[in-house]
Design a protein around this motif. Structure first.
Motif, PDB file in Angstrom:
ATOM      1  N   ASP A  11      36.991 -17.936  56.431  1.00 28.84           N
ATOM      2  CA  ASP A  11      37.492 -16.569  56.259  1.00 28.84           C
ATOM      3  C   ASP A  11      38.689 -16.310  57.164  1.00 28.84           C
ATOM      4  N   THR A  14      41.847 -17.744  55.863  1.00 31.03           N
ATOM      5  CA  THR A  14      42.422 -16.937  54.788  1.00 31.03           C
ATOM      6  C   THR A  14      43.185 -15.749  55.347  1.00 31.03           C
ATOM      7  N   TYR A  45      39.876  -8.330  51.501  1.00 34.14           N
ATOM      8  CA  TYR A  45      39.303  -9.551  52.047  1.00 34.14           C
ATOM      9  C   TYR A  45      38.700  -9.310  53.426  1.00 34.14           C
ATOM     10  N   THR A 168      46.407 -18.480  48.182  1.00 35.66           N
ATOM     11  CA  THR A 168      45.514 -18.155  49.296  1.00 35.66           C
ATOM     12  C   THR A 168      44.305 -17.352  48.821  1.00 35.66           C
ATOM     13  N   GLN A 171      42.036 -19.709  46.833  1.00 38.03           N
ATOM     14  CA  GLN A 171      41.356 -20.658  47.715  1.00 38.03           C
ATOM     15  C   GLN A 171      40.252 -19.989  48.519  1.00 38.03           C
ATOM     16  N   SER A 172      40.366 -18.687  48.760  1.00 32.76           N
ATOM     17  CA  SER A 172      39.360 -17.991  49.563  1.00 32.76           C
ATOM     18  C   SER A 172      37.993 -17.975  48.899  1.00 32.76           C
TER      19      SER A 172
END
Length: 274
Positions: A11, A14, A45, A168, A171-172
Protein backbone atom coordinates in the motif's frame (compact mmCIF):
# COMPACT_ATOMS: atom_id res chain seq x y z
CA UNK A 1 10.79 2.53 4.79
CA UNK A 2 9.47 -1.01 5.09
CA UNK A 3 7.24 -1.68 8.09
CA UNK A 4 7.73 -5.42 7.66
CA UNK A 5 4.10 -6.16 6.81
CA UNK A 6 3.87 -7.07 3.08
CA UNK A 7 0.28 -5.88 2.55
CA UNK A 8 0.96 -2.50 4.12
CA UNK A 9 4.34 -2.13 2.43
CA UNK A 10 2.55 -2.69 -0.88
CA UNK A 11 0.00 0.00 0.00
CA UNK A 12 2.78 2.42 0.90
CA UNK A 13 4.49 1.78 -2.44
CA UNK A 14 1.26 2.70 -4.21
CA UNK A 15 0.87 5.92 -2.22
CA UNK A 16 4.50 6.88 -2.83
CA UNK A 17 4.08 6.00 -6.51
CA UNK A 18 1.19 8.46 -6.78
CA UNK A 19 3.37 11.15 -5.18
CA UNK A 20 6.12 10.42 -7.73
CA UNK A 21 3.64 10.84 -10.59
CA UNK A 22 2.57 14.17 -9.12
CA UNK A 23 6.23 15.24 -9.10
CA UNK A 24 6.63 14.25 -12.75
CA UNK A 25 3.47 16.14 -13.75
CA UNK A 26 4.95 19.56 -12.87
CA UNK A 27 4.93 21.68 -16.04
CA UNK A 28 3.27 18.91 -18.04
CA UNK A 29 0.58 19.84 -20.58
CA UNK A 30 -1.89 17.75 -18.58
CA UNK A 31 -0.69 18.81 -15.11
CA UNK A 32 -4.20 19.82 -14.04
CA UNK A 33 -5.68 16.46 -15.07
CA UNK A 34 -2.83 14.65 -13.31
CA UNK A 35 -3.32 16.67 -10.12
CA UNK A 36 -7.04 15.92 -10.13
CA UNK A 37 -6.54 12.22 -10.78
CA UNK A 38 -3.83 11.88 -8.13
CA UNK A 39 -5.89 13.75 -5.51
CA UNK A 40 -8.90 11.57 -6.28
CA UNK A 41 -6.78 8.41 -6.16
CA UNK A 42 -5.13 9.52 -2.93
CA UNK A 43 -8.48 10.17 -1.30
CA UNK A 44 -9.81 6.75 -2.28
CA UNK A 45 -6.65 4.72 -1.94
CA UNK A 46 -5.66 6.31 1.37
CA UNK A 47 -9.13 5.49 2.72
CA UNK A 48 -8.64 1.90 1.55
CA UNK A 49 -5.15 1.68 3.05
CA UNK A 50 -6.16 3.31 6.34
CA UNK A 51 -9.11 0.93 6.69
CA UNK A 52 -6.82 -2.07 6.09
CA UNK A 53 -4.19 -0.78 8.46
CA UNK A 54 -6.71 -0.05 11.22
CA UNK A 55 -8.39 -3.44 10.74
CA UNK A 56 -5.01 -5.08 11.30
CA UNK A 57 -4.36 -2.94 14.37
CA UNK A 58 -7.72 -3.87 15.80
CA UNK A 59 -7.10 -7.58 15.14
CA UNK A 60 -3.83 -7.52 17.08
CA UNK A 61 -5.20 -5.16 19.79
CA UNK A 62 -2.69 -2.41 19.07
CA UNK A 63 -2.91 0.01 22.03
CA UNK A 64 -2.32 3.19 19.99
CA UNK A 65 -5.10 2.55 17.45
CA UNK A 66 -7.19 5.57 18.48
CA UNK A 67 -4.21 7.92 18.20
CA UNK A 68 -3.24 6.43 14.85
CA UNK A 69 -6.79 6.85 13.57
CA UNK A 70 -6.52 10.54 14.46
CA UNK A 71 -3.45 11.02 12.25
CA UNK A 72 -5.27 9.27 9.41
CA UNK A 73 -8.22 11.64 9.86
CA UNK A 74 -5.89 14.66 9.64
CA UNK A 75 -4.43 13.40 6.36
CA UNK A 76 -7.89 12.73 4.92
CA UNK A 77 -9.12 16.20 5.93
CA UNK A 78 -6.17 17.88 4.20
CA UNK A 79 -6.58 15.85 1.00
CA UNK A 80 -10.33 16.58 0.96
CA UNK A 81 -9.57 20.28 1.36
CA UNK A 82 -7.18 20.24 -1.60
CA UNK A 83 -9.67 18.26 -3.66
CA UNK A 84 -12.51 20.66 -2.81
CA UNK A 85 -10.40 23.60 -3.98
CA UNK A 86 -9.52 21.68 -7.14
CA UNK A 87 -13.17 20.93 -7.87
CA UNK A 88 -13.96 24.65 -7.58
CA UNK A 89 -11.05 25.74 -9.79
CA UNK A 90 -8.85 23.17 -11.53
CA UNK A 91 -6.08 25.75 -12.00
CA UNK A 92 -6.13 26.74 -8.31
CA UNK A 93 -4.22 23.71 -6.99
CA UNK A 94 -0.78 23.01 -8.42
CA UNK A 95 1.34 19.89 -8.13
CA UNK A 96 4.06 21.66 -6.10
CA UNK A 97 1.61 22.64 -3.36
CA UNK A 98 0.32 19.08 -3.07
CA UNK A 99 3.85 17.69 -2.98
CA UNK A 100 4.93 19.93 -0.12
CA UNK A 101 2.21 18.47 2.07
CA UNK A 102 2.35 14.87 0.85
CA UNK A 103 6.09 14.44 1.10
CA UNK A 104 6.32 15.76 4.64
CA UNK A 105 3.21 14.01 5.96
CA UNK A 106 3.37 10.62 4.32
CA UNK A 107 7.09 10.00 4.64
CA UNK A 108 7.12 11.18 8.26
CA UNK A 109 4.04 9.06 9.00
CA UNK A 110 5.52 5.88 7.53
CA UNK A 111 8.97 6.37 9.05
CA UNK A 112 7.75 7.20 12.54
CA UNK A 113 4.13 6.45 13.44
CA UNK A 114 3.76 3.33 11.31
CA UNK A 115 6.99 1.82 12.61
CA UNK A 116 5.46 1.62 16.09
CA UNK A 117 3.05 -1.18 15.16
CA UNK A 118 5.67 -3.48 13.59
CA UNK A 119 6.19 -5.72 16.60
CA UNK A 120 2.43 -6.06 17.14
CA UNK A 121 1.54 -7.02 13.54
CA UNK A 122 4.45 -9.07 12.20
CA UNK A 123 3.52 -12.72 12.46
CA UNK A 124 0.07 -12.06 13.92
CA UNK A 125 -2.25 -14.76 12.47
CA UNK A 126 -5.43 -12.67 12.38
CA UNK A 127 -4.05 -9.36 11.14
CA UNK A 128 -3.66 -10.24 7.46
CA UNK A 129 -7.03 -11.99 7.39
CA UNK A 130 -8.65 -8.80 8.74
CA UNK A 131 -6.96 -6.69 6.06
CA UNK A 132 -8.02 -9.03 3.24
CA UNK A 133 -11.67 -8.32 4.06
CA UNK A 134 -11.26 -4.65 3.07
CA UNK A 135 -11.89 -4.23 -0.66
CA UNK A 136 -10.85 -1.21 -2.74
CA UNK A 137 -14.03 -1.62 -4.75
CA UNK A 138 -16.28 -1.79 -1.69
CA UNK A 139 -19.19 -4.18 -1.65
CA UNK A 140 -19.53 -4.45 -5.43
CA UNK A 141 -19.46 -8.17 -6.15
CA UNK A 142 -17.73 -7.92 -9.52
CA UNK A 143 -14.77 -6.13 -7.97
CA UNK A 144 -14.64 -8.38 -4.93
CA UNK A 145 -14.50 -11.71 -6.78
CA UNK A 146 -12.35 -10.71 -9.75
CA UNK A 147 -8.95 -12.37 -10.13
CA UNK A 148 -7.04 -9.17 -10.89
CA UNK A 149 -3.73 -10.96 -11.34
CA UNK A 150 -4.93 -12.82 -14.43
CA UNK A 151 -5.98 -9.69 -16.36
CA UNK A 152 -3.97 -8.64 -19.41
CA UNK A 153 -4.51 -4.95 -20.10
CA UNK A 154 -3.23 -2.57 -22.78
CA UNK A 155 -2.98 1.14 -21.88
CA UNK A 156 -2.82 3.65 -24.74
CA UNK A 157 -1.93 7.28 -23.99
CA UNK A 158 0.73 9.62 -25.36
CA UNK A 159 1.07 11.22 -21.90
CA UNK A 160 3.56 8.93 -20.19
CA UNK A 161 2.87 10.32 -16.71
CA UNK A 162 -0.88 9.82 -16.90
CA UNK A 163 -0.38 6.33 -18.28
CA UNK A 164 1.78 5.54 -15.25
CA UNK A 165 -0.95 6.84 -12.93
CA UNK A 166 -3.30 4.30 -14.52
CA UNK A 167 -0.67 1.59 -14.16
CA UNK A 168 -0.16 2.42 -10.46
CA UNK A 169 -3.88 2.19 -9.72
CA UNK A 170 -4.18 -1.15 -11.53
CA UNK A 171 -1.10 -2.56 -9.84
CA UNK A 172 -2.51 -1.61 -6.44
CA UNK A 173 -5.14 -4.36 -6.78
CA UNK A 174 -2.77 -6.95 -8.21
CA UNK A 175 -2.80 -6.37 -11.98
CA UNK A 176 0.70 -7.15 -13.28
CA UNK A 177 0.23 -7.96 -16.98
CA UNK A 178 0.08 -4.38 -18.28
CA UNK A 179 1.28 -3.37 -21.74
CA UNK A 180 1.62 0.27 -22.83
CA UNK A 181 1.58 2.12 -26.14
CA UNK A 182 2.05 5.82 -26.85
CA UNK A 183 0.66 5.91 -30.40
CA UNK A 184 -1.88 3.99 -32.47
CA UNK A 185 0.60 2.01 -34.53
CA UNK A 186 2.29 0.67 -31.42
CA UNK A 187 -1.12 -0.12 -29.94
CA UNK A 188 -2.19 -2.02 -33.06
CA UNK A 189 1.04 -4.05 -32.95
CA UNK A 190 0.35 -5.10 -29.35
CA UNK A 191 -3.28 -5.96 -30.08
CA UNK A 192 -2.26 -8.01 -33.12
CA UNK A 193 0.44 -10.03 -31.37
CA UNK A 194 -0.39 -10.25 -27.65
CA UNK A 195 -3.37 -11.92 -25.93
CA UNK A 196 -5.36 -9.22 -24.12
CA UNK A 197 -8.40 -9.04 -21.87
CA UNK A 198 -9.13 -5.36 -22.39
CA UNK A 199 -8.00 -2.05 -23.86
CA UNK A 200 -7.94 1.31 -22.05
CA UNK A 201 -7.30 4.19 -24.46
CA UNK A 202 -7.24 7.95 -24.19
CA UNK A 203 -9.43 9.82 -26.67
CA UNK A 204 -6.53 12.02 -27.82
CA UNK A 205 -3.32 10.08 -28.50
CA UNK A 206 -0.95 12.77 -29.76
CA UNK A 207 -2.47 14.05 -33.00
CA UNK A 208 -4.43 10.81 -33.42
CA UNK A 209 -7.83 9.77 -32.13
CA UNK A 210 -8.32 6.83 -29.82
CA UNK A 211 -11.73 6.37 -31.46
CA UNK A 212 -9.95 5.41 -34.70
CA UNK A 213 -8.21 2.67 -32.71
CA UNK A 214 -11.55 1.48 -31.32
CA UNK A 215 -13.05 1.31 -34.83
CA UNK A 216 -9.99 -0.62 -36.05
CA UNK A 217 -10.40 -3.10 -33.19
CA UNK A 218 -14.07 -3.67 -34.01
CA UNK A 219 -13.31 -4.29 -37.71
CA UNK A 220 -10.72 -6.96 -36.89
CA UNK A 221 -10.96 -10.74 -36.58
CA UNK A 222 -13.53 -12.12 -34.09
CA UNK A 223 -11.22 -12.42 -31.07
CA UNK A 224 -9.95 -8.87 -31.60
CA UNK A 225 -13.38 -7.43 -32.37
CA UNK A 226 -14.72 -8.71 -29.02
CA UNK A 227 -11.96 -6.99 -27.00
CA UNK A 228 -13.58 -4.91 -24.20
CA UNK A 229 -12.66 -1.22 -24.53
CA UNK A 230 -12.73 1.73 -22.13
CA UNK A 231 -12.14 5.23 -23.55
CA UNK A 232 -10.92 8.09 -21.34
CA UNK A 233 -11.25 11.78 -22.17
CA UNK A 234 -10.27 15.05 -20.55
CA UNK A 235 -13.08 16.83 -22.38
CA UNK A 236 -16.33 15.48 -20.98
CA UNK A 237 -19.47 16.20 -22.94
CA UNK A 238 -22.49 13.98 -23.31
CA UNK A 239 -21.84 14.02 -27.07
CA UNK A 240 -18.31 12.68 -26.44
CA UNK A 241 -19.67 9.78 -24.43
CA UNK A 242 -22.15 8.98 -27.20
CA UNK A 243 -19.47 9.22 -29.89
CA UNK A 244 -17.18 6.89 -27.97
CA UNK A 245 -19.93 4.31 -27.53
CA UNK A 246 -20.97 4.62 -31.19
CA UNK A 247 -17.35 3.99 -32.22
CA UNK A 248 -17.51 0.71 -30.32
CA UNK A 249 -16.28 1.51 -26.79
CA UNK A 250 -17.91 -0.41 -23.96
CA UNK A 251 -17.17 2.20 -21.28
CA UNK A 252 -16.39 5.93 -21.23
CA UNK A 253 -14.67 7.77 -18.37
CA UNK A 254 -13.84 11.42 -17.80
CA UNK A 255 -10.49 12.76 -16.61
CA UNK A 256 -9.53 13.41 -13.86
CA UNK A 257 -10.29 9.80 -13.10
CA UNK A 258 -11.52 8.21 -9.91
CA UNK A 259 -9.41 5.22 -8.87
CA UNK A 260 -12.49 3.44 -7.56
CA UNK A 261 -14.52 4.11 -10.71
CA UNK A 262 -11.61 2.99 -12.89
CA UNK A 263 -11.37 -0.32 -11.03
CA UNK A 264 -15.14 -0.82 -11.12
CA UNK A 265 -15.11 -0.09 -14.86
CA UNK A 266 -12.34 -2.62 -15.39
CA UNK A 267 -14.29 -5.14 -13.30
CA UNK A 268 -17.39 -4.60 -15.48
CA UNK A 269 -15.34 -5.10 -18.64
CA UNK A 270 -13.81 -8.27 -17.22
CA UNK A 271 -17.30 -9.52 -16.41
CA UNK A 272 -18.46 -8.97 -19.97
CA UNK A 273 -15.47 -10.83 -21.36
CA UNK A 274 -15.95 -13.81 -19.03
Amino acid sequence: MSVGVPLLDSDHKTLLGLINHLQRSIGDDEEHAAVGSVLQALEEYAAHHFAREEAMMDACRYPLLTRHHGTHAQFTEKVLGLKSRYDQDQTGVRARECLAFLNSWLIDHICTTDMNYRSWMIGHPGAEAAAQKVSMTGAVQKGADLDWARLRILLVDDNVNFLEILRTILQSVGVTKISAAHDLEAAKAVISHEPLDMLLSDWHVGQESGLDLVRWVRRGPPDQARLPVLVLSGHERMANRDLALLAGADEFMEKPISARNLLLGVARLAGRAA
